[in-house]
Design an enzyme around this catalytic site. Structure first.
Site, PDB file in Angstrom:
ATOM      1  NE  ARG A  83     -65.537  21.711 -42.288  1.00 50.67           N
ATOM      2  CZ  ARG A  83     -64.984  20.501 -42.296  1.00 50.67           C
ATOM      3  NH1 ARG A  83     -64.461  20.021 -43.399  1.00 50.67           N
ATOM      4  NH2 ARG A  83     -64.948  19.788 -41.213  1.00 50.67           N
TER       5      ARG A  83
ATOM      6  N   PRO B 276     -60.616  43.287 -48.144  1.00 47.68           N
ATOM      7  CG  PRO B 276     -58.524  44.240 -48.635  1.00 47.68           C
ATOM      8  CD  PRO B 276     -59.802  43.792 -49.256  1.00 47.68           C
TER       9      PRO B 276
ATOM     10  CG  ASP C 106     -65.705  20.646 -37.825  1.00 47.39           C
ATOM     11  OD1 ASP C 106     -65.243  19.493 -37.774  1.00 47.39           O
ATOM     12  OD2 ASP C 106     -66.064  21.198 -38.867  1.00 47.39           O
TER      13      ASP C 106
ATOM     14  CD  GLU D  50     -54.492  49.410 -54.182  1.00 51.78           C
ATOM     15  OE1 GLU D  50     -54.711  49.728 -53.004  1.00 51.78           O
ATOM     16  OE2 GLU D  50     -53.650  48.557 -54.513  1.00 51.78           O
TER      17      GLU D  50
END
Ligand code: 9D3
Length: 241
Positions: free
Chosen positions: A153, A88, A168, A115
């Site tokens: 991709r 994160p 895209d 964690e």
């Protein structure tokens, strides 16, 4: 492109990697994905991969020895690879970053759990820490799948010419225009007349105008960095930007 994925939950990957574009990339021999169970590199009787944090606090931390041994084993098989860690606190993944990573010959992706990972593993092995956005996941596996999908991709030849990654959204910096298919009338709603006109110049102009309008309404931040022509700027001025 070879991906080595290091995880405590290899089974999570089988479904997503066995379908659709990622399946096709592997079938064409353009992408290979090797899953590694970090727990297999634990050496004690209970195959321990985590421990409590020095200094106290809630939760557990991934121990350095099994993870480091697993990364070393993956590196031997994928020697030129860049090592990524999903966490994160990482750099947010963007289309631009996916394009850069697609240019690498190999990637080793370490999926964080608990964690987090003992800091010495970051120092010894990790080239880049990656997050997929500001929300809390239960672990790094789903993030690793997103990373693999967005990069696969972009590997030349994985997509057919009719589904080119160049079309895209985000590659031209704008959101996409609305799409329609048959029937021409559905539940009392009709397809915009211009799309039935066969006038390709008018259609292209309408789509550009719609893409600009949607981006202005939903993601005005994107207009800061999108490459805009003089005509685009005139259209945006007409929309009250
Ligand atoms: C107490 C602080 N938390 C950090 C914000 C702890 C924490 C929450 C969630 C530690 C690890 C996780 C598990 N998430 C990931 O491993 C993860 C993640 C994410 O949660 N969001 C966006 N991208 C990613 S990449 C890996």
């Amino acid at each position: 492109m070879r991906f080595d994925i290091l995880t405590l939950f290899p089974e999570m990957f089988r479904g997503p990697f066995d379908e659709s574009i990622i399946r096709r990339g592997q079938d064409k021999g353009l992408v290979s994905i090797v899953l590694h169970q970090i727990r297999e590199y634990a050496t004690d009787r209970h195959q321990t991969v985590d421990d409590s944090p020095y200094g106290g606090g809630a939760g557990m931390v991934m121990k350095p020895e099994p993870l480091s041994a697993c990364i070393t084993a993956a590196r031997l098989q994928n020697p030129a690879a860049t090592v990524l860690l999903t966490t994160p606190r990482g750099t947010p993944l963007t289309h631009q970053l996916a394009v850069e990573l697609a240019g690498k010959s190999g990637l080793i992706i370490v999926c964080g759990r608990y964690e987090g990972v003992d800091e010495r593993v970051h120092e010894l092995h990790v080239d880049l820490e990656l997050s997929i956005g500001d929300y809390v996941l239960s672990g790094g596996e789903l993030a690793a799948m997103v990373v693999v999908d967005s990069i696969t991709r972009l590997v030349p030849g994985v997509l057919g010419s009719d589904e080119s990654a160049a079309d895209d959204s985000f590659s031209d910096g704008l959101l996409e225009y609305p799409q329609y298919t048959r029937p021409a009338a559905f539940c009392g709603l009709t397809v915009p007349e211009v799309l039935l006109s066969g006038n390709h110049a008018r259609i292209a102009q309408w789509r550009r105008q719609q893409a600009l309008q949607r981006t202005l309404e939903r993601r005005p931040d994107l207009l800061q960095s999108a490459p805009l022509s003089e005509h685009d700027r005139r259209l945006l001025a007409e929309l009250g930007r």
